[in-house]
Write a protein that holds these residues in place. Structure first.
Motif, PDB file in Angstrom:
ATOM      1  N   GLU A   1       0.943  -1.264  -0.077  1.00  0.00           N
ATOM      2  CA  GLU A   1       0.073   0.168   0.160  1.00  0.00           C
ATOM      3  C   GLU A   1       0.944   1.374   0.000  1.00  0.00           C
ATOM      4  N   LEU A   2       1.853   1.313   0.797  1.00  0.00           N
ATOM      5  CA  LEU A   2       2.773   2.411   0.746  1.00  0.00           C
ATOM      6  C   LEU A   2       3.460   2.763  -0.540  1.00  0.00           C
ATOM      7  N   GLY A   3       3.596   1.653  -1.304  1.00  0.00           N
ATOM      8  CA  GLY A   3       4.098   1.717  -2.672  1.00  0.00           C
ATOM      9  C   GLY A   3       3.159   2.258  -3.826  1.00  0.00           C
ATOM     10  N   GLN A   4       1.840   2.429  -3.368  1.00  0.00           N
ATOM     11  CA  GLN A   4       0.706   2.549  -4.351  1.00  0.00           C
ATOM     12  C   GLN A   4       0.135   4.087  -4.212  1.00  0.00           C
ATOM     13  N   SER A   5      -0.353   4.554  -5.071  1.00  0.00           N
ATOM     14  CA  SER A   5      -1.179   5.752  -5.029  1.00  0.00           C
ATOM     15  C   SER A   5      -2.428   5.387  -4.264  1.00  0.00           C
ATOM     16  N   PRO A   6      -3.151   6.438  -3.726  1.00  0.00           N
ATOM     17  CA  PRO A   6      -4.442   6.169  -3.191  1.00  0.00           C
ATOM     18  C   PRO A   6      -5.549   5.434  -4.230  1.00  0.00           C
ATOM     19  N   ARG A   7      -5.176   5.360  -5.419  1.00  0.00           N
ATOM     20  CA  ARG A   7      -6.096   4.965  -6.124  1.00  0.00           C
ATOM     21  C   ARG A   7      -5.685   3.636  -6.810  1.00  0.00           C
ATOM     22  N   GLY A   8      -4.599   2.971  -6.002  1.00  0.00           N
ATOM     23  CA  GLY A   8      -4.006   1.768  -6.338  1.00  0.00           C
ATOM     24  C   GLY A   8      -3.089   1.611  -7.215  1.00  0.00           C
ATOM     25  N   VAL A   9      -2.516   2.778  -7.998  1.00  0.00           N
ATOM     26  CA  VAL A   9      -1.625   2.668  -9.193  1.00  0.00           C
ATOM     27  C   VAL A   9      -0.206   2.381  -8.462  1.00  0.00           C
ATOM     28  N   VAL A  10       0.530   1.200  -8.856  1.00  0.00           N
ATOM     29  CA  VAL A  10       1.591   0.743  -8.220  1.00  0.00           C
ATOM     30  C   VAL A  10       2.838   1.588  -8.833  1.00  0.00           C
ATOM     31  N   TYR A  11       3.460   2.276  -7.951  1.00  0.00           N
ATOM     32  CA  TYR A  11       4.680   3.114  -8.398  1.00  0.00           C
ATOM     33  C   TYR A  11       6.061   2.312  -7.822  1.00  0.00           C
ATOM     34  N   PHE A  12       5.687   1.657  -6.474  1.00  0.00           N
ATOM     35  CA  PHE A  12       7.055   0.701  -5.949  1.00  0.00           C
ATOM     36  C   PHE A  12       6.353  -0.487  -5.588  1.00  0.00           C
ATOM     37  N   GLN A  13       7.239  -1.333  -6.006  1.00  0.00           N
ATOM     38  CA  GLN A  13       6.838  -2.858  -5.584  1.00  0.00           C
ATOM     39  C   GLN A  13       7.113  -2.917  -4.187  1.00  0.00           C
ATOM     40  N   ARG A  14       6.569  -3.911  -3.619  1.00  0.00           N
ATOM     41  CA  ARG A  14       6.600  -4.367  -2.076  1.00  0.00           C
ATOM     42  C   ARG A  14       8.088  -4.737  -1.821  1.00  0.00           C
ATOM     43  N   GLN A  15       8.724  -5.302  -2.681  1.00  0.00           N
ATOM     44  CA  GLN A  15      10.142  -5.723  -2.581  1.00  0.00           C
ATOM     45  C   GLN A  15      10.831  -4.380  -2.392  1.00  0.00           C
ATOM     46  N   TYR A  16      10.727  -3.547  -3.209  1.00  0.00           N
ATOM     47  CA  TYR A  16      11.422  -2.333  -3.195  1.00  0.00           C
ATOM     48  C   TYR A  16      11.252  -1.541  -1.799  1.00  0.00           C
ATOM     49  N   VAL A  17      10.039  -1.544  -1.209  1.00  0.00           N
ATOM     50  CA  VAL A  17       9.635  -0.862  -0.047  1.00  0.00           C
ATOM     51  C   VAL A  17      10.540  -1.553   0.979  1.00  0.00           C
ATOM     52  N   TRP A  18      10.561  -2.940   0.974  1.00  0.00           N
ATOM     53  CA  TRP A  18      11.046  -3.672   1.833  1.00  0.00           C
ATOM     54  C   TRP A  18      12.789  -3.590   1.905  1.00  0.00           C
ATOM     55  N   LYS A  19      13.163  -3.279   0.575  1.00  0.00           N
ATOM     56  CA  LYS A  19      14.715  -3.046   0.563  1.00  0.00           C
ATOM     57  C   LYS A  19      15.225  -1.665   1.182  1.00  0.00           C
ATOM     58  N   MET A  20      14.133  -0.646   0.790  1.00  0.00           N
ATOM     59  CA  MET A  20      14.616   0.619   1.407  1.00  0.00           C
ATOM     60  C   MET A  20      14.313   0.718   2.593  1.00  0.00           C
ATOM     61  N   GLU A  21      13.285   0.221   3.461  1.00  0.00           N
ATOM     62  CA  GLU A  21      13.280  -0.097   4.915  1.00  0.00           C
ATOM     63  C   GLU A  21      14.194  -0.632   5.720  1.00  0.00           C
ATOM     64  N   THR A  22      14.694  -1.684   5.060  1.00  0.00           N
ATOM     65  CA  THR A  22      16.135  -2.448   5.547  1.00  0.00           C
ATOM     66  C   THR A  22      17.579  -1.829   5.171  1.00  0.00           C
ATOM     67  N   GLY A  23      17.326  -0.597   4.493  1.00  0.00           N
ATOM     68  CA  GLY A  23      18.679  -0.042   4.404  1.00  0.00           C
ATOM     69  C   GLY A  23      19.310  -0.548   2.957  1.00  0.00           C
TER      70      GLY A  23
END
Length: 86
Positions: free
Chosen positions: A36-58
């Motif tokens: 959900e963090l990687g999406q727009s409020p309308r559900g358009v995916v800008y960042f995949q879940r894997q990218y968010v995980w990699k970013m959150e873990t540095g």
């Protein structure tokens, strides 16, 4: 292609982990999943879940545009997101 954290830049790995931890804490506070963090409020995916995980873990260094997207999804300003991070 996301920028990987450069081990030769002093302090970059620590900085990316700090930013990632802050984003994770804010995301969890808002009750958003990584997807959900990687999406727009309308559900358009800008960042995949894997990218968010990699970013959150540095593991990757998010671009300024990515940080701006995350701040907007977390309903804070970019300045608030980065405030106090050294």
């Amino acid at each position: 292609m996301p920028a990987r954290v450069n081990p030769d830049v002093p302090g970059e790995a620590r900085l990316m982990r700090t930013v990632g931890k802050r984003i994770r804490a804010l995301r969890e506070r808002e009750g958003l999943t990584m997807a959900e963090l990687g999406q727009s409020p309308r559900g358009v995916v800008y960042f995949q879940r894997q990218y968010v995980w990699k970013m959150e873990t540095g593991r990757v260094a998010p671009s300024l545009a990515a940080l701006a997207h995350f701040a907007k999804r977390l309903d804070i300003t970019l300045a608030e997101l980065l405030k106090g991070i050294r």
